[in-house]
Write a protein that holds these residues in place. Structure first.
Motif, PDB file in Angstrom:
ATOM      1  N   PHE A 229       7.596 -49.789 -48.017  1.00 17.56           N
ATOM      2  CA  PHE A 229       8.792 -49.552 -49.015  1.00 17.56           C
ATOM      3  C   PHE A 229       9.769 -50.546 -48.458  1.00 17.56           C
ATOM      4  CE2 PHE A 229      12.705 -47.923 -49.881  1.00 17.56           C
ATOM      5  CZ  PHE A 229      12.921 -47.837 -51.482  1.00 17.56           C
ATOM      6  N   VAL A 230      10.390 -50.543 -47.251  1.00 17.12           N
ATOM      7  CA  VAL A 230      11.199 -51.394 -46.880  1.00 17.12           C
ATOM      8  C   VAL A 230      11.142 -52.744 -46.896  1.00 17.12           C
ATOM      9  CG1 VAL A 230      12.689 -51.922 -44.697  1.00 17.12           C
ATOM     10  CG2 VAL A 230      11.835 -49.525 -45.138  1.00 17.12           C
ATOM     11  N   ASP A 231       9.798 -53.236 -46.946  1.00 18.19           N
ATOM     12  CA  ASP A 231       9.247 -54.739 -47.050  1.00 18.19           C
ATOM     13  C   ASP A 231       9.403 -55.061 -48.464  1.00 18.19           C
ATOM     14  OD1 ASP A 231       8.798 -55.076 -44.301  1.00 18.19           O
ATOM     15  OD2 ASP A 231       6.557 -54.746 -44.624  1.00 18.19           O
ATOM     16  N   SER A 232       9.546 -54.094 -49.556  1.00 19.75           N
ATOM     17  CA  SER A 232       9.549 -54.503 -51.068  1.00 19.75           C
ATOM     18  C   SER A 232      10.820 -54.674 -51.282  1.00 19.75           C
ATOM     19  CB  SER A 232       8.856 -53.272 -51.677  1.00 19.75           C
ATOM     20  OG  SER A 232       9.808 -52.252 -51.788  1.00 19.75           O
ATOM     21  N   ILE A 233      11.923 -54.291 -50.307  1.00 14.91           N
ATOM     22  CA  ILE A 233      13.231 -54.759 -50.910  1.00 14.91           C
ATOM     23  C   ILE A 233      13.822 -56.100 -50.684  1.00 14.91           C
ATOM     24  CG2 ILE A 233      15.630 -54.158 -50.656  1.00 14.91           C
ATOM     25  CD1 ILE A 233      14.391 -51.202 -49.646  1.00 14.91           C
ATOM     26  N   ASN A 234      14.237 -56.787 -51.614  1.00 14.75           N
ATOM     27  CA  ASN A 234      14.605 -58.354 -51.267  1.00 14.75           C
ATOM     28  C   ASN A 234      15.978 -58.268 -51.548  1.00 14.75           C
ATOM     29  OD1 ASN A 234      11.850 -59.304 -51.367  1.00 14.75           O
ATOM     30  ND2 ASN A 234      11.710 -58.802 -53.456  1.00 14.75           N
ATOM     31  N   VAL A 235      16.608 -59.274 -50.674  1.00 13.54           N
ATOM     32  CA  VAL A 235      18.005 -59.433 -50.621  1.00 13.54           C
ATOM     33  C   VAL A 235      18.400 -60.703 -51.341  1.00 13.54           C
ATOM     34  CG1 VAL A 235      20.139 -60.206 -49.059  1.00 13.54           C
ATOM     35  CG2 VAL A 235      18.129 -58.485 -48.248  1.00 13.54           C
ATOM     36  N   SER A 236      18.932 -60.746 -52.524  1.00 12.79           N
ATOM     37  CA  SER A 236      19.511 -61.880 -53.294  1.00 12.79           C
ATOM     38  C   SER A 236      20.829 -62.532 -52.730  1.00 12.79           C
ATOM     39  CB  SER A 236      19.688 -61.328 -54.804  1.00 12.79           C
ATOM     40  OG  SER A 236      21.078 -60.563 -54.722  1.00 12.79           O
ATOM     41  N   VAL A 237      20.790 -63.851 -53.177  1.00  8.72           N
ATOM     42  CA  VAL A 237      22.163 -64.472 -52.750  1.00  8.72           C
ATOM     43  C   VAL A 237      23.337 -63.473 -52.977  1.00  8.72           C
ATOM     44  CG1 VAL A 237      23.479 -66.529 -53.399  1.00  8.72           C
ATOM     45  CG2 VAL A 237      21.029 -66.812 -53.323  1.00  8.72           C
ATOM     46  N   LYS A 238      23.454 -63.072 -54.143  1.00  4.32           N
ATOM     47  CA  LYS A 238      24.615 -62.040 -54.325  1.00  4.32           C
ATOM     48  C   LYS A 238      24.621 -60.848 -53.393  1.00  4.32           C
ATOM     49  CE  LYS A 238      26.454 -59.040 -58.122  1.00  4.32           C
ATOM     50  NZ  LYS A 238      26.215 -58.559 -59.597  1.00  4.32           N
ATOM     51  N   ASP A 239      23.564 -60.372 -53.132  1.00  5.99           N
ATOM     52  CA  ASP A 239      23.444 -59.285 -52.081  1.00  5.99           C
ATOM     53  C   ASP A 239      24.040 -59.832 -50.920  1.00  5.99           C
ATOM     54  OD1 ASP A 239      22.469 -57.424 -53.737  1.00  5.99           O
ATOM     55  OD2 ASP A 239      20.266 -58.234 -53.319  1.00  5.99           O
ATOM     56  N   LEU A 240      23.474 -60.941 -50.395  1.00  4.38           N
ATOM     57  CA  LEU A 240      24.028 -61.601 -49.261  1.00  4.38           C
ATOM     58  C   LEU A 240      25.571 -61.780 -48.768  1.00  4.38           C
ATOM     59  CD1 LEU A 240      22.440 -62.562 -46.555  1.00  4.38           C
ATOM     60  CD2 LEU A 240      22.320 -64.650 -47.541  1.00  4.38           C
ATOM     61  N   LYS A 241      26.129 -62.170 -49.990  1.00  3.64           N
ATOM     62  CA  LYS A 241      27.579 -62.493 -50.125  1.00  3.64           C
ATOM     63  C   LYS A 241      28.183 -61.123 -49.990  1.00  3.64           C
ATOM     64  CE  LYS A 241      31.181 -64.518 -52.899  1.00  3.64           C
ATOM     65  NZ  LYS A 241      31.405 -65.239 -54.421  1.00  3.64           N
ATOM     66  N   LYS A 242      27.774 -59.958 -50.349  1.00  4.73           N
ATOM     67  CA  LYS A 242      28.288 -58.630 -50.386  1.00  4.73           C
ATOM     68  C   LYS A 242      27.949 -58.007 -48.920  1.00  4.73           C
ATOM     69  CE  LYS A 242      28.160 -54.257 -52.686  1.00  4.73           C
ATOM     70  NZ  LYS A 242      27.636 -53.193 -53.798  1.00  4.73           N
TER      71      LYS A 242
ATOM     72  N   GLU B  62      20.218 -50.098 -51.346  1.00  6.62           N
ATOM     73  CA  GLU B  62      21.509 -50.746 -50.874  1.00  6.62           C
ATOM     74  C   GLU B  62      21.551 -50.874 -49.314  1.00  6.62           C
ATOM     75  OE1 GLU B  62      23.425 -52.532 -53.093  1.00  6.62           O
ATOM     76  OE2 GLU B  62      21.515 -52.265 -54.083  1.00  6.62           O
ATOM     77  N   MET B  63      21.415 -49.859 -48.805  1.00  5.03           N
ATOM     78  CA  MET B  63      21.561 -49.476 -47.212  1.00  5.03           C
ATOM     79  C   MET B  63      20.678 -50.670 -46.730  1.00  5.03           C
ATOM     80  SD  MET B  63      20.519 -46.403 -44.888  1.00  5.03           S
ATOM     81  CE  MET B  63      18.737 -46.373 -45.174  1.00  5.03           C
ATOM     82  N   PHE B  64      19.287 -50.665 -47.078  1.00  5.94           N
ATOM     83  CA  PHE B  64      18.483 -51.539 -46.358  1.00  5.94           C
ATOM     84  C   PHE B  64      18.791 -53.165 -46.585  1.00  5.94           C
ATOM     85  CE2 PHE B  64      15.806 -47.925 -46.445  1.00  5.94           C
ATOM     86  CZ  PHE B  64      15.505 -47.802 -45.227  1.00  5.94           C
ATOM     87  N   LYS B  65      19.601 -53.367 -47.897  1.00  3.43           N
ATOM     88  CA  LYS B  65      20.070 -54.728 -48.318  1.00  3.43           C
ATOM     89  C   LYS B  65      20.974 -55.136 -47.054  1.00  3.43           C
ATOM     90  CE  LYS B  65      18.951 -54.897 -53.192  1.00  3.43           C
ATOM     91  NZ  LYS B  65      19.560 -54.886 -54.538  1.00  3.43           N
ATOM     92  N   ALA B  66      21.857 -54.233 -46.812  1.00  2.23           N
ATOM     93  CA  ALA B  66      23.127 -54.494 -45.837  1.00  2.23           C
ATOM     94  C   ALA B  66      22.355 -54.808 -44.419  1.00  2.23           C
ATOM     95  CB  ALA B  66      23.845 -53.134 -45.738  1.00  2.23           C
TER      96      ALA B  66
END
Length: 346
Positions: free
Chosen positions: A162-175, A228-232
């Motif tokens: 499940f965690v592997d399926s979460i992608n971080v976008s450029v927008k996410d990275l900026k945040k 959102e937690m995993f993106k962070a």
């Protein structure tokens, strides 16, 4: 590290969800049980609370009564072999007894807030369960010393797929991008540690209660849950994890790994966490996880790992591999039912 034997299939599990803040974990547990060839019916009592919060019509006692009536009806209709309660704050002991009067089933709890809730909550509800699992090995002795013999240690696990399926976008990275992140509720012991890092590092904090402190310049907002937690986690260089009760002795902090340890490891996130005696039993220190015992050691390791990218990434990757090998949620559910079956057939 561990040998795994094949678990004999059983029939039905009625899964009674935990509180709303664990919404993602609530969904991953039934999946892990199904992966072990069980039939699972999910009873989510949070929906009753959410509906009432929206309408603000009924007192809490009315909602609790409604939840327990629905649980009793569901159990009688579904006739599960097992009832799995994740903490289960609104579940009444009288309801568990009524269920036993109606059907032949095994009822157990997996509790995640020991040892601090033992004196006034978990220690009182445990005797109403056939088995009581806690993530904290120290707390097992508390239950057994109180006269309850069916308490067992079961550390957390997580779903790496499940965690592997979460992608971080450029927008996410900026945040979310930062050198140091902390994701968790406010407690004074956490403020004591994190307060000393202010104005020294690029740090971001998410969690309940921090808005009332002097951390306004690094407080990024509400608690992060789910994706959102995993993106962070995937966007920061170092995640700091401070167990509740840190620095106050084993009676306050216990010995176990909180869920954040497994979440971060599953995400391939480098984490600096305070020492808990069960951590070296699950991860190899300085190879799969990095620990600190006091503030001076924390600062020393922050400085070292911020300046050693490759070493930091190697440890984060090794932590993820350890979860895949020994700490998947699927494996943890397998171990849980093995313990129950061994005790029942003993």
């Amino acid at each position: 590290m561990q040998q795994h034997t094949k678990l004999k299939s059983v029939n039905k599990v009625l899964y009674v969800s935990g509180y709303t803040r664990m919404v993602l974990f609530n969904k991953l547990i039934p999946k892990a049980i199904r992966d072990n060839h069980f039939d699972v019916f999910e009873f989510d009592w949070n929906s009753f609370y959410s509906f009432n919060r929206y309408l603000n019509m009924f007192p809490r006692s009315f909602v609790v009564k409604k939840i327990n009536a629905e649980l009793l009806k569901t159990a009688i209709n579904y006739k599960p072999d097992y009832i799995f309660v994740l903490k289960g704050e609104p579940i009444l002991n009288s309801t568990l007894n009524k269920i036993r009067d109606e059907i032949d089933t095994t009822i157990f709890n997996w509790f995640g807030d020991d040892p601090w809730e033992f004196p006034y909550y978990s220690g009182k509800i445990a005797p109403n369960y056939d088995f009581f699992f806690t993530y904290d090995p120290y707390s097992v002795s508390l239950y057994k010393n109180s006269g309850y013999s069916k308490a067992f240690h079961l550390p957390y696990g997580y779903d790496v797929d499940f965690v592997d399926s979460i992608n971080v976008s450029v927008k996410d990275l900026k945040k979310y991008k930062c050198d140091i992140a902390f994701i968790g509720s406010y407690y004074p012991e956490r403020e004591d540690v994190l307060g000393k890092l202010l104005n020294k590092y690029d740090i971001k904090i998410w969690g309940r209660g921090w808005e009332k402190t002097s951390f306004k310049n690094v407080f990024m907002g509400r608690a992060l849950y789910g994706k959102e937690m995993f993106k962070a986690m995937k966007s920061c260089k170092i995640l700091i994890n401070i167990h509740k009760g840190f620095g106050q002795g084993v009676e306050a902090s216990g010995e176990g790994l909180n869920l954040r340890v497994m979440e971060a490891a599953a995400a391939g996130c480098f984490q600096l966490t305070n020492y808990q005696s069960d951590i070296p039993n699950r991860f190899i220190p300085d190879e799969e996880i990095v620990l600190f015992r006091d503030f001076e050691e924390l600062i020393e390791k922050i400085e070292f790992y911020l300046n050693n990218d490759e070493k930091r990434k190697m440890i984060a990757s090794a932590a993820r591999k350890r979860v895949v090998k020994d700490h998947t949620l699927r494996l943890r559910m397998k171990q849980l039912f093995e313990i129950i079956n061994k005790e029942k057939n003993g």
